[in-house]
Design an enzyme around this catalytic site. Sequence first.
Site, PDB file in Angstrom:
ATOM      1  CD  GLU A   1     -79.216  32.474  55.983  1.00 51.17           C
ATOM      2  OE1 GLU A   1     -79.265  31.705  54.870  1.00 51.17           O
ATOM      3  OE2 GLU A   1     -78.690  33.216  56.231  1.00 51.17           O
ATOM      4  CD  GLU A   2     -75.934  35.529  56.745  1.00 50.72           C
ATOM      5  OE1 GLU A   2     -75.368  34.248  56.207  1.00 50.72           O
ATOM      6  OE2 GLU A   2     -76.031  36.116  55.947  1.00 50.72           O
TER       7      GLU A   2
ATOM      8  CG  HIS B   1     -71.833  36.295  53.188  1.00 50.47           C
ATOM      9  ND1 HIS B   1     -71.555  35.117  53.398  1.00 50.47           N
ATOM     10  CD2 HIS B   1     -73.073  36.615  53.407  1.00 50.47           C
ATOM     11  CE1 HIS B   1     -72.586  34.437  53.805  1.00 50.47           C
ATOM     12  NE2 HIS B   1     -73.637  35.176  53.637  1.00 50.47           N
TER      13      HIS B   1
END
Length: 459
Positions: A319-320, A418
């Site tokens: 996903e990132e 993050h």
Amino acid sequence: MNLPLAALAMGLALAAPAAAQNLAAGAVEVRERALKDTTAWDLVESLTTEIGARPTGSPAMERAKDWGVAKLKALGFQNVHAEPFVAGAWTRGPESAEVVAPYAQKLQILGMGRSPSTPRGGIEGELVFFDSLEALTAAPLGSLNGKIAVINQPMLKAQDSSGYGFLNRNRTRGPGEASKRGAAAFLVRSLSTDDTRLPHAGALTWPEGVKPIPAAALSVPDAQLLDRMAARGAPVRVRLNMTSTMTDKAQAWNVVGEIPGSTPGEVVVVGGHLDSWDAGTGAIDDAAGVAITTAAAKLAGSAPGGLRRTLRVLMWGAEEMDYSGAAYAEAHKDEVAAMVMVGESDTGPGPIWRVRLPKGSLQHPAMRAFTAALAPLTVVVAPEPSTFGGSDVAGLIKLGAPVASLSPDATRYFDLHHSADDTLDKIDPRDLAQSVAVWASLLYAVGASDVDFRALASQ
């Protein structure tokens, strides 16, 4: 002659309220069990302790894939498997930044996903400051030749994540716009609401034909430091030294498990993403989402009477860097018509404060049973329909799948997101349990009923 028909009609009229009462009672029962259940906490603790950070393409991500398969099997899910796909993977190497003039200072940075390395020995250049992406794009082409562009725009702390949604383009589009104008490198104030000296990573995108340039996120205090230096009037010069590697064809996996329902061909798809950035241990982003949806599906599927629809839990694997949702949608595009509802948990451990449901469904007995179960959980049921549920389900939504959007309180989420502070100690088990309770009640109400979101949306 009409007596049998009248009796049948009366029987159906009595059955409908009885069915609604059963749904309401089942949703409450699932909620209460979820508030006491520790499955989600156990999963988050296990993933962050035994695997830790797990960027796509890393050995840790392969271990996370095996972890996901083993956990789903141990919890009793069926049809457990990992679906391989190819993804781009970016790996961070040593990196540093420092002010060389007018006042020598070390800076805290994190290179952004898809950033290239600096030339050997690094890059040194004068900073040119912009207070928004709009200001950068207004700069003439060629005006940044040899300079380092900086977008230094503070982020709003908001319960609904709107601050991030508004500024995300600074990180994703800013480097490309700076490169178009001749910049040698790009810095951005971290998309963060914290006050620590920890930068926040994230991916960027390069428009076709644009030369990639080194790009990094600054910690919030360091972005403020550079602003103060610039205010003194002298040019500010920074030296960057960054190394990284980008692989276009890394192996990745979406991990899948199901709780079968009694009606073949009807499935509810939910999940969280298994990959993470490398600075922290990926607790809130997104071990929490994986744990919440897995635990919720397990609880809903074990409710008395069972479910009509199959619950399919996804642990998306890239996903990132924004690959896993597209890969899953492409592989399963022929199944979308059978997807009753989709959803993703990817804004932290909660508590959930708002729910948006598919268009036209608020008054359906199943959704009324669900929303009634929310009463003690302090959740707002929004009148507007859901249109987005997370990046990993965006492809399925585009193909026509109905979506539910459950919004965790994001007030503190972007203090941690993050960054190296994304660790297990930031999760409150009570908030995690509340989120599981909301998801489990929804999955039960949808899974045990015959609610047809597509038909309701068309009325």
